[in-house]
Design an enzyme around this catalytic site. Structure first.
Site, PDB file in Angstrom:
ATOM      1  N   ARG A  55       0.847  -1.200   0.000  1.00 42.10           N
ATOM      2  CA  ARG A  55       0.000   0.000   0.000  1.00 42.10           C
ATOM      3  C   ARG A  55       0.878   1.243   0.000  1.00 42.10           C
ATOM      4  O   ARG A  55       2.084   1.152   0.165  1.00 42.10           O
ATOM      5  CB  ARG A  55      -0.930  -0.018   1.217  1.00 42.10           C
ATOM      6  CG  ARG A  55      -0.170  -0.243   2.521  1.00 42.10           C
ATOM      7  CD  ARG A  55      -0.728   0.460   3.679  1.00 42.10           C
ATOM      8  NE  ARG A  55      -0.672   1.901   3.528  1.00 42.10           N
ATOM      9  CZ  ARG A  55       0.438   2.630   3.688  1.00 42.10           C
ATOM     10  NH1 ARG A  55       1.613   2.085   3.958  1.00 42.10           N
ATOM     11  NH2 ARG A  55       0.377   3.935   3.550  1.00 42.10           N
ATOM     12  N   GLY A  56       0.189   2.407  -0.177  1.00 46.72           N
ATOM     13  CA  GLY A  56       0.954   3.649  -0.351  1.00 46.72           C
ATOM     14  C   GLY A  56       1.115   3.835  -1.852  1.00 46.72           C
ATOM     15  O   GLY A  56       1.543   2.900  -2.554  1.00 46.72           O
ATOM     16  N   ALA A  57       0.760   5.029  -2.341  1.00 48.67           N
ATOM     17  CA  ALA A  57       0.665   5.234  -3.791  1.00 48.67           C
ATOM     18  C   ALA A  57       1.927   4.797  -4.562  1.00 48.67           C
ATOM     19  O   ALA A  57       1.835   3.996  -5.501  1.00 48.67           O
ATOM     20  CB  ALA A  57       0.313   6.695  -4.060  1.00 48.67           C
ATOM     21  N   ARG A  98      -7.438  -0.911  -7.163  1.00 43.04           N
ATOM     22  CA  ARG A  98      -7.716   0.255  -6.305  1.00 43.04           C
ATOM     23  C   ARG A  98      -7.827   1.488  -7.207  1.00 43.04           C
ATOM     24  O   ARG A  98      -6.971   1.688  -8.071  1.00 43.04           O
ATOM     25  CB  ARG A  98      -6.585   0.477  -5.276  1.00 43.04           C
ATOM     26  CG  ARG A  98      -6.517  -0.620  -4.208  1.00 43.04           C
ATOM     27  CD  ARG A  98      -5.643  -0.214  -3.029  1.00 43.04           C
ATOM     28  NE  ARG A  98      -6.323   0.665  -2.123  1.00 43.04           N
ATOM     29  CZ  ARG A  98      -5.714   1.277  -1.099  1.00 43.04           C
ATOM     30  NH1 ARG A  98      -4.419   1.113  -0.887  1.00 43.04           N
ATOM     31  NH2 ARG A  98      -6.405   2.048  -0.288  1.00 43.04           N
ATOM     32  N   ASP A 246      -2.237  10.689  -2.715  1.00 42.30           N
ATOM     33  CA  ASP A 246      -2.518   9.581  -3.638  1.00 42.30           C
ATOM     34  C   ASP A 246      -2.786  10.058  -5.057  1.00 42.30           C
ATOM     35  O   ASP A 246      -2.573   9.319  -6.012  1.00 42.30           O
ATOM     36  CB  ASP A 246      -3.712   8.766  -3.130  1.00 42.30           C
ATOM     37  CG  ASP A 246      -3.278   7.918  -1.956  1.00 42.30           C
ATOM     38  OD1 ASP A 246      -3.252   8.436  -0.821  1.00 42.30           O
ATOM     39  OD2 ASP A 246      -2.919   6.753  -2.173  1.00 42.30           O
ATOM     40  N   ASN A 256      -5.851  12.106  -0.246  1.00 40.94           N
ATOM     41  CA  ASN A 256      -4.969  11.344   0.637  1.00 40.94           C
ATOM     42  C   ASN A 256      -5.853  10.606   1.624  1.00 40.94           C
ATOM     43  O   ASN A 256      -7.089  10.768   1.625  1.00 40.94           O
ATOM     44  CB  ASN A 256      -3.975  12.273   1.343  1.00 40.94           C
ATOM     45  CG  ASN A 256      -2.873  11.494   2.042  1.00 40.94           C
ATOM     46  OD1 ASN A 256      -2.251  10.607   1.434  1.00 40.94           O
ATOM     47  ND2 ASN A 256      -2.613  11.777   3.304  1.00 40.94           N
ATOM     48  N   LYS A 257      -5.246   9.828   2.472  1.00 32.94           N
ATOM     49  CA  LYS A 257      -5.980   8.995   3.429  1.00 32.94           C
ATOM     50  C   LYS A 257      -7.096   9.757   4.130  1.00 32.94           C
ATOM     51  O   LYS A 257      -6.908  10.912   4.510  1.00 32.94           O
ATOM     52  CB  LYS A 257      -4.969   8.450   4.436  1.00 32.94           C
ATOM     53  CG  LYS A 257      -5.519   7.578   5.517  1.00 32.94           C
ATOM     54  CD  LYS A 257      -6.378   6.435   5.013  1.00 32.94           C
ATOM     55  CE  LYS A 257      -5.721   5.586   3.961  1.00 32.94           C
ATOM     56  NZ  LYS A 257      -6.671   4.711   3.242  1.00 32.94           N
TER      57      LYS A 257
HETATM   58  O1  MRU Z   1      -4.899   3.179   1.762  1.00 34.79           O
HETATM   59  P1  MRU Z   1      -3.412   3.432   1.772  1.00 34.79           P
HETATM   60  O2  MRU Z   1      -2.758   2.960   3.030  1.00 34.79           O
HETATM   61  O3  MRU Z   1      -2.743   2.909   0.522  1.00 34.79           O
HETATM   62  O4  MRU Z   1      -3.311   5.010   1.741  1.00 34.79           O
HETATM   63  C1  MRU Z   1      -2.034   5.590   1.697  1.00 34.79           C
HETATM   64  C2  MRU Z   1      -2.014   7.049   1.782  1.00 34.79           C
HETATM   65  O5  MRU Z   1      -3.026   7.718   1.797  1.00 34.79           O
HETATM   66  C3  MRU Z   1      -0.655   7.684   1.738  1.00 34.79           C
HETATM   67  O6  MRU Z   1      -0.617   8.856   2.493  1.00 34.79           O
HETATM   68  C4  MRU Z   1      -0.308   8.004   0.280  1.00 34.79           C
HETATM   69  O7  MRU Z   1      -0.464   6.885  -0.522  1.00 34.79           O
HETATM   70  C5  MRU Z   1       1.066   8.533   0.136  1.00 34.79           C
HETATM   71  S1  MRU Z   1       2.280   7.267   0.325  1.00 34.79           S
HETATM   72  C6  MRU Z   1       3.745   8.015   0.047  1.00 34.79           C
END
Ligand code: MRU
Length: 361
Positions: A55-57, A98, A246, A256-257
Protein backbone atom coordinates in the site's frame (compact mmCIF):
# COMPACT_ATOMS: atom_id res chain seq x y z
CA UNK A 1 22.39 9.72 -7.02
CA UNK A 2 23.49 6.22 -7.98
CA UNK A 3 20.92 3.56 -7.10
CA UNK A 4 22.34 0.09 -6.39
CA UNK A 5 20.63 -3.29 -6.39
CA UNK A 6 21.09 -3.30 -2.57
CA UNK A 7 19.00 -0.09 -2.43
CA UNK A 8 16.25 -1.80 -4.40
CA UNK A 9 16.38 -5.07 -2.45
CA UNK A 10 16.03 -3.19 0.84
CA UNK A 11 12.68 -1.70 -0.22
CA UNK A 12 9.31 -3.10 0.89
CA UNK A 13 8.65 -4.04 -2.77
CA UNK A 14 11.28 -5.53 -5.06
CA UNK A 15 11.92 -8.15 -7.68
CA UNK A 16 13.02 -11.56 -6.38
CA UNK A 17 16.66 -12.56 -6.89
CA UNK A 18 15.74 -14.95 -9.71
CA UNK A 19 13.62 -12.15 -11.26
CA UNK A 20 10.51 -14.33 -11.53
CA UNK A 21 8.30 -12.91 -8.74
CA UNK A 22 7.47 -9.68 -6.94
CA UNK A 23 8.54 -9.74 -3.30
CA UNK A 24 6.58 -7.59 -0.84
CA UNK A 25 6.79 -7.06 2.88
CA UNK A 26 3.24 -7.88 4.00
CA UNK A 27 2.14 -4.57 5.56
CA UNK A 28 -1.03 -6.18 7.00
CA UNK A 29 1.11 -8.07 9.51
CA UNK A 30 3.11 -5.10 10.81
CA UNK A 31 4.20 -4.15 13.42
CA UNK A 32 3.98 -7.62 14.98
CA UNK A 33 5.45 -9.79 12.24
CA UNK A 34 7.79 -9.12 9.32
CA UNK A 35 6.59 -11.56 6.68
CA UNK A 36 7.40 -11.46 2.97
CA UNK A 37 5.15 -12.66 0.17
CA UNK A 38 6.20 -13.75 -3.32
CA UNK A 39 3.66 -12.72 -5.95
CA UNK A 40 3.65 -14.54 -9.28
CA UNK A 41 0.14 -14.43 -10.72
CA UNK A 42 -2.12 -11.54 -11.70
CA UNK A 43 -4.61 -12.65 -9.03
CA UNK A 44 -1.94 -12.63 -6.31
CA UNK A 45 -0.79 -9.14 -7.28
CA UNK A 46 -4.37 -7.86 -7.49
CA UNK A 47 -5.24 -9.26 -4.05
CA UNK A 48 -2.04 -7.93 -2.45
CA UNK A 49 -2.94 -4.42 -3.66
CA UNK A 50 -6.66 -4.68 -2.85
CA UNK A 51 -6.11 -5.93 0.69
CA UNK A 52 -3.26 -3.46 1.41
CA UNK A 53 -0.54 -6.10 1.82
CA UNK A 54 1.26 -3.56 -0.37
CA UNK A 55 0.00 0.00 0.00
CA UNK A 56 0.95 3.65 -0.35
CA UNK A 57 0.66 5.23 -3.79
CA UNK A 58 4.30 4.89 -4.98
CA UNK A 59 4.73 1.34 -3.59
CA UNK A 60 1.54 0.24 -5.35
CA UNK A 61 2.92 1.66 -8.62
CA UNK A 62 6.27 -0.11 -8.21
CA UNK A 63 4.52 -3.38 -7.36
CA UNK A 64 2.32 -3.10 -10.46
CA UNK A 65 5.34 -2.34 -12.68
CA UNK A 66 7.27 -5.36 -11.42
CA UNK A 67 4.04 -7.33 -11.63
CA UNK A 68 3.62 -6.50 -15.31
CA UNK A 69 7.16 -7.73 -15.97
CA UNK A 70 6.60 -10.97 -14.06
CA UNK A 71 3.35 -11.55 -15.95
CA UNK A 72 5.15 -10.85 -19.25
CA UNK A 73 7.62 -13.63 -18.39
CA UNK A 74 4.80 -16.08 -17.78
CA UNK A 75 2.96 -15.06 -20.92
CA UNK A 76 3.71 -17.97 -23.28
CA UNK A 77 2.51 -16.28 -26.48
CA UNK A 78 5.43 -15.35 -28.71
CA UNK A 79 3.63 -13.40 -31.44
CA UNK A 80 3.46 -9.67 -30.77
CA UNK A 81 -0.29 -9.19 -30.99
CA UNK A 82 -1.25 -12.01 -28.63
CA UNK A 83 1.51 -10.98 -26.20
CA UNK A 84 0.51 -7.33 -26.21
CA UNK A 85 -3.23 -7.96 -25.86
CA UNK A 86 -2.63 -10.40 -22.97
CA UNK A 87 -0.58 -7.74 -21.17
CA UNK A 88 -3.15 -5.03 -21.85
CA UNK A 89 -5.78 -7.26 -20.25
CA UNK A 90 -3.53 -7.96 -17.25
CA UNK A 91 -2.81 -4.23 -16.90
CA UNK A 92 -6.52 -3.31 -16.91
CA UNK A 93 -7.13 -5.97 -14.27
CA UNK A 94 -4.36 -4.68 -11.99
CA UNK A 95 -5.52 -1.06 -12.41
CA UNK A 96 -9.00 -2.10 -11.22
CA UNK A 97 -7.63 -3.26 -7.83
CA UNK A 98 -7.72 0.26 -6.30
CA UNK A 99 -9.04 3.43 -7.94
CA UNK A 100 -7.63 6.45 -6.13
CA UNK A 101 -3.81 6.38 -6.22
CA UNK A 102 -2.79 7.49 -9.71
CA UNK A 103 0.63 5.81 -9.44
CA UNK A 104 -1.00 2.45 -10.14
CA UNK A 105 -2.35 3.32 -13.59
CA UNK A 106 0.67 5.54 -14.27
CA UNK A 107 3.08 2.62 -13.77
CA UNK A 108 0.98 0.12 -15.73
CA UNK A 109 0.63 2.58 -18.62
CA UNK A 110 4.40 3.11 -18.68
CA UNK A 111 4.94 -0.64 -18.97
CA UNK A 112 2.30 -0.96 -21.71
CA UNK A 113 3.85 1.93 -23.63
CA UNK A 114 7.10 -0.05 -23.80
CA UNK A 115 5.22 -2.93 -25.40
CA UNK A 116 3.31 -0.69 -27.81
CA UNK A 117 6.42 1.24 -28.82
CA UNK A 118 8.38 -1.87 -29.76
CA UNK A 119 6.07 -3.77 -32.07
CA UNK A 120 9.00 -4.22 -34.48
CA UNK A 121 10.92 -6.33 -31.93
CA UNK A 122 10.50 -9.95 -30.95
CA UNK A 123 8.86 -10.86 -27.64
CA UNK A 124 12.07 -11.86 -25.76
CA UNK A 125 13.59 -8.46 -26.62
CA UNK A 126 10.43 -6.70 -25.36
CA UNK A 127 10.65 -8.65 -22.10
CA UNK A 128 14.21 -7.31 -21.63
CA UNK A 129 12.96 -3.76 -22.21
CA UNK A 130 10.14 -4.30 -19.71
CA UNK A 131 12.70 -5.39 -17.12
CA UNK A 132 14.65 -2.16 -17.70
CA UNK A 133 11.46 -0.10 -17.44
CA UNK A 134 10.27 -1.52 -14.11
CA UNK A 135 13.75 -1.09 -12.64
CA UNK A 136 13.76 2.53 -13.91
CA UNK A 137 10.39 3.17 -12.25
CA UNK A 138 11.78 1.88 -8.96
CA UNK A 139 15.10 3.75 -9.25
CA UNK A 140 13.30 6.99 -10.11
CA UNK A 141 11.14 6.62 -7.00
CA UNK A 142 14.22 6.13 -4.81
CA UNK A 143 15.76 9.32 -6.26
CA UNK A 144 12.49 11.27 -6.07
CA UNK A 145 12.00 10.35 -2.40
CA UNK A 146 15.55 11.51 -1.60
CA UNK A 147 14.92 14.88 -3.27
CA UNK A 148 11.49 15.34 -1.66
CA UNK A 149 13.10 14.65 1.73
CA UNK A 150 15.72 17.35 1.09
CA UNK A 151 13.10 19.90 0.06
CA UNK A 152 10.90 18.98 3.02
CA UNK A 153 13.81 19.32 5.42
CA UNK A 154 14.37 22.88 4.19
CA UNK A 155 10.88 23.82 5.46
CA UNK A 156 11.38 23.00 9.14
CA UNK A 157 13.79 23.89 11.94
CA UNK A 158 15.57 21.59 14.40
CA UNK A 159 13.31 20.76 17.33
CA UNK A 160 10.07 21.51 15.44
CA UNK A 161 6.96 19.47 16.09
CA UNK A 162 5.62 17.83 12.94
CA UNK A 163 2.23 16.15 12.65
CA UNK A 164 1.65 13.45 10.05
CA UNK A 165 -1.36 11.37 9.03
CA UNK A 166 -1.43 7.82 7.61
CA UNK A 167 1.89 6.42 6.40
CA UNK A 168 4.07 7.99 3.74
CA UNK A 169 7.37 6.47 4.80
CA UNK A 170 9.74 3.93 3.29
CA UNK A 171 7.09 1.18 3.51
CA UNK A 172 4.80 3.17 1.22
CA UNK A 173 7.52 4.24 -1.20
CA UNK A 174 11.25 3.65 -1.52
CA UNK A 175 14.08 4.45 0.87
CA UNK A 176 13.21 7.64 2.83
CA UNK A 177 9.56 7.95 1.87
CA UNK A 178 7.83 11.23 1.15
CA UNK A 179 6.06 12.88 4.12
CA UNK A 180 8.26 11.04 6.61
CA UNK A 181 11.41 11.49 4.53
CA UNK A 182 12.46 14.84 6.07
CA UNK A 183 12.34 13.35 9.57
CA UNK A 184 14.42 10.32 8.57
CA UNK A 185 16.89 12.40 6.61
CA UNK A 186 17.07 14.85 9.52
CA UNK A 187 17.82 12.00 11.92
CA UNK A 188 20.72 10.86 9.69
CA UNK A 189 22.12 14.38 9.91
CA UNK A 190 21.67 14.74 13.65
CA UNK A 191 18.60 17.00 13.37
CA UNK A 192 15.85 16.00 15.75
CA UNK A 193 12.12 16.65 15.44
CA UNK A 194 9.15 15.78 17.65
CA UNK A 195 6.73 13.88 15.47
CA UNK A 196 3.04 13.33 16.20
CA UNK A 197 1.61 10.38 14.26
CA UNK A 198 -2.18 10.21 13.90
CA UNK A 199 -3.23 6.60 14.37
CA UNK A 200 -5.37 6.88 11.18
CA UNK A 201 -8.64 5.02 11.60
CA UNK A 202 -9.89 2.63 10.40
CA UNK A 203 -6.82 0.75 9.14
CA UNK A 204 -4.35 2.27 11.60
CA UNK A 205 -1.52 2.96 9.17
CA UNK A 206 -0.23 5.67 11.54
CA UNK A 207 -0.10 3.35 14.54
CA UNK A 208 1.02 0.17 12.81
CA UNK A 209 3.39 1.62 10.23
CA UNK A 210 4.40 5.25 10.85
CA UNK A 211 5.12 4.96 14.55
CA UNK A 212 6.90 1.64 13.84
CA UNK A 213 9.15 3.15 11.15
CA UNK A 214 9.98 6.28 13.14
CA UNK A 215 10.52 4.52 16.46
CA UNK A 216 12.88 2.03 14.81
CA UNK A 217 14.82 4.88 13.21
CA UNK A 218 15.25 6.54 16.62
CA UNK A 219 13.00 9.52 15.81
CA UNK A 220 11.06 11.06 18.74
CA UNK A 221 7.53 9.95 17.79
CA UNK A 222 4.30 10.20 19.80
CA UNK A 223 1.28 8.25 18.65
CA UNK A 224 -2.08 10.03 19.02
CA UNK A 225 -5.67 9.14 18.18
CA UNK A 226 -7.01 11.07 15.20
CA UNK A 227 -9.34 13.10 17.42
CA UNK A 228 -6.38 14.42 19.46
CA UNK A 229 -4.75 16.41 16.64
CA UNK A 230 -6.70 19.55 17.49
CA UNK A 231 -5.54 19.56 21.13
CA UNK A 232 -1.93 18.86 20.18
CA UNK A 233 -2.06 21.83 17.79
CA UNK A 234 -3.75 24.06 20.36
CA UNK A 235 -0.98 23.20 22.84
CA UNK A 236 1.52 24.74 20.41
CA UNK A 237 3.32 21.45 19.84
CA UNK A 238 3.02 21.41 16.03
CA UNK A 239 4.97 23.76 13.74
CA UNK A 240 4.19 21.96 10.46
CA UNK A 241 1.97 19.21 9.06
CA UNK A 242 3.50 16.83 6.50
CA UNK A 243 1.20 14.40 4.72
CA UNK A 244 1.44 12.20 1.64
CA UNK A 245 -0.87 12.13 -1.38
CA UNK A 246 -2.52 9.58 -3.64
CA UNK A 247 -3.47 11.88 -6.48
CA UNK A 248 -2.89 15.62 -6.93
CA UNK A 249 -5.27 17.31 -9.35
CA UNK A 250 -4.16 20.06 -11.74
CA UNK A 251 -5.58 22.77 -9.44
CA UNK A 252 -3.72 21.50 -6.34
CA UNK A 253 -6.63 19.68 -4.68
CA UNK A 254 -5.37 16.30 -3.56
CA UNK A 255 -6.65 12.97 -2.32
CA UNK A 256 -4.97 11.34 0.64
CA UNK A 257 -5.98 8.99 3.43
CA UNK A 258 -9.38 9.71 4.97
CA UNK A 259 -8.95 12.32 7.71
CA UNK A 260 -6.31 14.38 5.90
CA UNK A 261 -8.68 17.21 5.00
CA UNK A 262 -9.72 17.48 8.66
CA UNK A 263 -6.07 17.90 9.65
CA UNK A 264 -5.70 20.62 6.99
CA UNK A 265 -8.75 22.49 8.31
CA UNK A 266 -7.37 22.33 11.87
CA UNK A 267 -3.95 23.50 10.69
CA UNK A 268 -5.54 26.50 8.99
CA UNK A 269 -7.44 27.34 12.19
CA UNK A 270 -4.25 27.27 14.27
CA UNK A 271 -2.10 29.01 11.62
CA UNK A 272 0.17 25.99 11.09
CA UNK A 273 1.72 25.43 7.64
CA UNK A 274 0.24 22.37 5.93
CA UNK A 275 2.26 20.56 3.24
CA UNK A 276 1.66 17.55 1.04
CA UNK A 277 4.80 15.78 -0.16
CA UNK A 278 4.71 13.54 -3.21
CA UNK A 279 6.56 12.56 -6.37
CA UNK A 280 5.63 14.03 -9.74
CA UNK A 281 4.23 10.57 -10.58
CA UNK A 282 1.37 11.38 -8.15
CA UNK A 283 0.39 14.57 -9.98
CA UNK A 284 -2.41 13.92 -12.47
CA UNK A 285 -2.59 16.90 -14.80
CA UNK A 286 -5.42 15.15 -16.68
CA UNK A 287 -7.56 15.43 -13.55
CA UNK A 288 -8.80 19.05 -13.33
CA UNK A 289 -9.97 19.21 -9.68
CA UNK A 290 -10.49 17.12 -6.56
CA UNK A 291 -14.10 16.57 -7.59
CA UNK A 292 -12.80 14.45 -10.48
CA UNK A 293 -10.90 12.02 -8.24
CA UNK A 294 -12.61 8.69 -7.69
CA UNK A 295 -12.68 7.83 -3.98
CA UNK A 296 -12.42 4.19 -3.04
CA UNK A 297 -15.18 2.79 -0.78
CA UNK A 298 -14.02 -0.09 1.38
CA UNK A 299 -15.54 -2.97 3.33
CA UNK A 300 -17.70 -1.81 6.29
CA UNK A 301 -16.15 -4.54 8.43
CA UNK A 302 -12.94 -2.48 8.52
CA UNK A 303 -14.97 -0.21 10.84
CA UNK A 304 -17.20 -2.76 12.57
CA UNK A 305 -14.92 -5.67 13.43
CA UNK A 306 -11.37 -5.44 12.11
CA UNK A 307 -8.63 -5.24 14.81
CA UNK A 308 -11.11 -6.00 17.61
CA UNK A 309 -11.53 -9.29 19.47
CA UNK A 310 -15.28 -8.64 19.46
CA UNK A 311 -17.35 -6.61 16.97
CA UNK A 312 -17.63 -2.94 17.96
CA UNK A 313 -20.95 -2.41 16.17
CA UNK A 314 -24.04 -4.40 15.33
CA UNK A 315 -23.51 -6.38 12.11
CA UNK A 316 -26.51 -4.66 10.49
CA UNK A 317 -25.41 -1.11 11.35
CA UNK A 318 -24.92 1.09 8.31
CA UNK A 319 -21.29 2.19 7.77
CA UNK A 320 -19.69 4.73 5.48
CA UNK A 321 -16.06 3.82 4.81
CA UNK A 322 -14.34 6.02 2.19
CA UNK A 323 -10.61 5.27 2.12
CA UNK A 324 -9.60 8.79 1.09
CA UNK A 325 -10.76 12.38 1.17
CA UNK A 326 -9.88 15.40 -0.90
CA UNK A 327 -8.14 18.39 0.65
CA UNK A 328 -8.99 21.67 -1.02
CA UNK A 329 -5.96 23.49 -2.44
CA UNK A 330 -6.93 26.61 -0.47
CA UNK A 331 -5.81 24.80 2.70
CA UNK A 332 -2.40 23.89 1.31
CA UNK A 333 0.72 25.93 2.03
CA UNK A 334 2.78 24.14 -0.61
CA UNK A 335 3.24 20.89 -2.53
CA UNK A 336 6.71 19.43 -2.02
CA UNK A 337 7.77 17.46 -5.10
CA UNK A 338 11.00 15.94 -6.35
CA UNK A 339 11.34 18.89 -8.74
CA UNK A 340 10.87 21.60 -6.17
CA UNK A 341 8.43 23.24 -3.80
CA UNK A 342 5.25 24.36 -5.56
CA UNK A 343 3.39 27.28 -3.99
CA UNK A 344 0.05 28.90 -4.93
CA UNK A 345 -1.38 29.61 -7.41
CA UNK A 346 -1.19 25.83 -7.87
CA UNK A 347 -2.99 25.69 -11.23
CA UNK A 348 -0.38 27.99 -12.76
CA UNK A 349 2.66 26.62 -10.94
CA UNK A 350 1.89 22.93 -11.45
CA UNK A 351 1.74 23.63 -15.20
CA UNK A 352 5.12 25.37 -14.97
CA UNK A 353 6.55 22.42 -13.04
CA UNK A 354 5.94 20.15 -16.02
CA UNK A 355 6.80 22.73 -18.66
CA UNK A 356 10.17 23.71 -17.22
CA UNK A 357 11.27 21.58 -14.29
CA UNK A 358 12.88 24.05 -11.90
CA UNK A 359 13.17 24.80 -8.25
CA UNK A 360 10.88 26.51 -5.73
CA UNK A 361 8.10 27.58 -8.06
O1 MRU B 1 -4.90 3.18 1.76
P1 MRU B 1 -3.41 3.43 1.77
O2 MRU B 1 -2.76 2.96 3.03
O3 MRU B 1 -2.74 2.91 0.52
O4 MRU B 1 -3.31 5.01 1.74
C1 MRU B 1 -2.03 5.59 1.70
C2 MRU B 1 -2.01 7.05 1.78
O5 MRU B 1 -3.03 7.72 1.80
C3 MRU B 1 -0.65 7.68 1.74
O6 MRU B 1 -0.62 8.86 2.49
C4 MRU B 1 -0.31 8.00 0.28
O7 MRU B 1 -0.46 6.88 -0.52
C5 MRU B 1 1.07 8.53 0.14
S1 MRU B 1 2.28 7.27 0.33
C6 MRU B 1 3.74 8.02 0.05
Amino acid sequence: MVVTSEDRMSCSVHLSEDGRSVVILDQRKLPNREEYLELKTAEEIFEAIRTLAVRGAPAIGICAAYGMYVLALGEGKEDFHSFSSALEQAGAYLISSRPTAVNLSWAVKRMLAVVAGNSDKDVPAIRDLLLQECISIHDEDIRMCARISEYGLSLVRPGDGILTHCNAGPLATSKYGTAIGPMLLGKERGIDFRVFADETRPLLQGARLTSYELQRAGVDVTLICDNMASLVMKNGWVQACFVGCDRIAANGDFANKIGTSGVAILAKHYGIPFYTLGPTSTIDMACPTGADIRIEQRDPDEIRTMWYSEPMALPEVKCYNPAFDVTDHSLLTAIVTDRGIVRPPFDVNLKKLFAEPGENL
